[in-house]
Design an enzyme around this catalytic site. Structure first.
Site, PDB file in Angstrom:
ATOM      1  CG  HIS B  84      -2.172   0.724   1.791  1.00 29.97           C
ATOM      2  ND1 HIS B  84      -2.659   1.574   1.154  1.00 29.97           N
ATOM      3  CD2 HIS B  84      -3.313   0.460   0.740  1.00 29.97           C
ATOM      4  CE1 HIS B  84      -3.456   2.978   1.103  1.00 29.97           C
ATOM      5  NE2 HIS B  84      -4.064   1.383   1.310  1.00 29.97           N
ATOM      6  N   GLY B 158       5.019  22.479   9.050  1.00 29.80           N
ATOM      7  CA  GLY B 158       6.700  22.249   9.209  1.00 29.80           C
ATOM      8  C   GLY B 158       7.647  21.978   8.064  1.00 29.80           C
ATOM      9  N   PRO B 160      10.752  22.014   5.344  1.00 28.97           N
ATOM     10  CG  PRO B 160      11.760  22.133   3.294  1.00 28.97           C
ATOM     11  CD  PRO B 160      11.507  22.590   4.401  1.00 28.97           C
ATOM     12  CB  ALA B 166       7.793   9.113  11.682  1.00 32.29           C
TER      13      ALA B 166
END
Lengths: 295, 295
Positions: B84, B158, B160, B166
């Site tokens: 996925h 936030g 770039p 994460a």
């Protein structure tokens, strides 16, 4: 409903054409405090109506009595014709246990209501299914054999002659039942009768299924009229598929189906999961079921 | 739930194999007073889990933050593989209005949660669907293009650069969505991709349908993975029938289907009525619906 026991009554009356009579019966039932009429519907071919109502035991019993009284006043079976077999103006009155109630509660309500029907209206009573006094009478068909015109057995209370215009009332206690009709695109009633015979338990078909083949002259169709007395053992979708398969064997298509009265949510969920071939369905997948569990 | 507004959050995390990590995320979400976790499920082929929880707005926002925080600590996308597409450890976090709530409420919750994700965890945030700051970013696929490895657009908050392990978090507000997979009896992923392309709205198929064709190596099958973004306009059963029809055109049978997360009761009722060819169905036919209306 904050009552500890909820009883359902699914009363069948022999009037499916005159709206005023059905409305009068419904009003009489709904006049009892604590009774909620969930559904009233009439079928012109059957010339029959079904009124579903719920409430605590005493209120539902009194609602049934008032409905029966109004039917006795307003319906004359000597002038009644319809494709569905019948024995009385208030033909069949089953009590069904819902929340917090047992089948034994419903047997007690049925017996008490039966005594009162004879006392108040001089209409004799048969007891069927779980309320039967005699095992031969458990099956509704056995009580109703011969119909209003030529009853084949004596009533359990009152009689032995039936009420001249209102016949008899068949009162019972049973589990939740699904009443479901499948209409077929043919005007040959033999097709519906053949399928009904193949499907129904009494002639070796599917367990917990009752079926009749009927003409629907008003629509130029025929109908397999079904009662599922235990939809958890023989699911609605399995019965529908069997009717479709047998109809196809006759080269006949399904025109559509109809639910009579109300249907339990589990039967709907099971049908959806079956047809969607869903491998991981359970009731806990339904959002609203989860939200209600949090209440 | 006596709160006046109920919000659902259907958070997707990039871990579908390690039960301990999914349980830790679930526990973090459920540690907020007022939050109820309705469902947590993991898929090994997708290497992805979906946790569905509900509650009042502030509680659901805090539950989402704690779940995202745990995912950021425990999931390292540099070591993650699955069929996925994904962009973050806490990949997609949509807020959905349920009882008493509006989509606008959910936009406000999404924006507030997004600010906090960057502040608390230094994970950049994209806003999608109704919470998008830019119409180009309404579609989830547009935010996620390129994935964790090669993001094609800069985050809304936030960055770039993405968080090293994460990635980013895609937060949104949307209407209730049905996530539904149909598995096909073939190991040729081109069949699933062909069907997905024919079915999905973005390539001229059915409106309100998103579809991907994926291999399910673990089972030797392929899958059409579907999102229905408005099941009242394009019903689940119609999509399922379309997949079955296209599969049959490839000479391929359906192995089964799966619901991901929860499904609204109306989708189940509509499917049952469709397949049973029921002419007189409505929600009021369902016994439990009528009993609840009396409460």
């Amino acid at each position: 409903m904050s009552h500890s026991k909820v009883i359902e009554c699914v009363a069948n009356f022999s009037e499916g054409r005159d709206r005023a009579t059905v409305a009068a019966i419904e009003d009489a039932i709904g006049s009892v405090a604590g009774v909620a009429v969930l559904r009233a519907e009439m079928d012109s071919d059957h010339n029959r109506s079904v009124i579903t109502f719920v409430g605590p035991p005493d209120a539902v019993a009194e609602g049934a009595l008032r409905g029966i009284g109004t039917a006795v006043q307003r319906i004359d079976l000597r002038k009644h014709a319809g494709v569905h077999p019948r024995m009385g103006a208030a033909d069949v009155v089953p009590f069904v246990p819902l929340e917090g109630a047992t089948l034994a509660d419903c047997v007690a309500i049925a017996r008490r209501t039966g005594e009162e029907v004879w006392k108040r209206f001089q209409v004799p009573v048969y007891f069927y299914e779980a309320a039967a006094l005699n095992p031969d009478r458990r099956r509704l068909e056995n009580c109703r054999r011969g119909g209003f015109e030529k009853p084949s057995i004596a009533p359990d209370i009152g009689g032995p002659a039936l009420h001249p215009s209102a016949g008899a009332c068949i009162i019972g206690a049973r589990k939740l039942l699904i009443a479901f009709n499948v209409n077929l695109k043919t005007d040959d009633v033999r097709v519906a009768r053949d399928i009904a015979r193949i499907i129904r338990a009494s002639s070796g078909g599917m367990p917990f299924v009752k079926a009749l083949g009927l003409p629907l002259a008003g629509r130029g169709l025929v109908q397999v009229s079904l009662n599922l007395t235990d939809f958890e053992q023989t699911p609605l979708h399995r019965v529908f598929d069997a009717v479709r398969r047998e109809a196809a064997a006759h080269g006949v298509e399904i025109a559509g189906s109809e639910i009579i009265g109300l249907i339990p949510q589990k039967a709907i969920e099971d049908a959806a999961a079956h047809y969607l071939q869903c491998e991981n369905f359970d009731s806990g997948r339904v959002l609203e079921n989860r939200l209600r569990a949090l209440e």
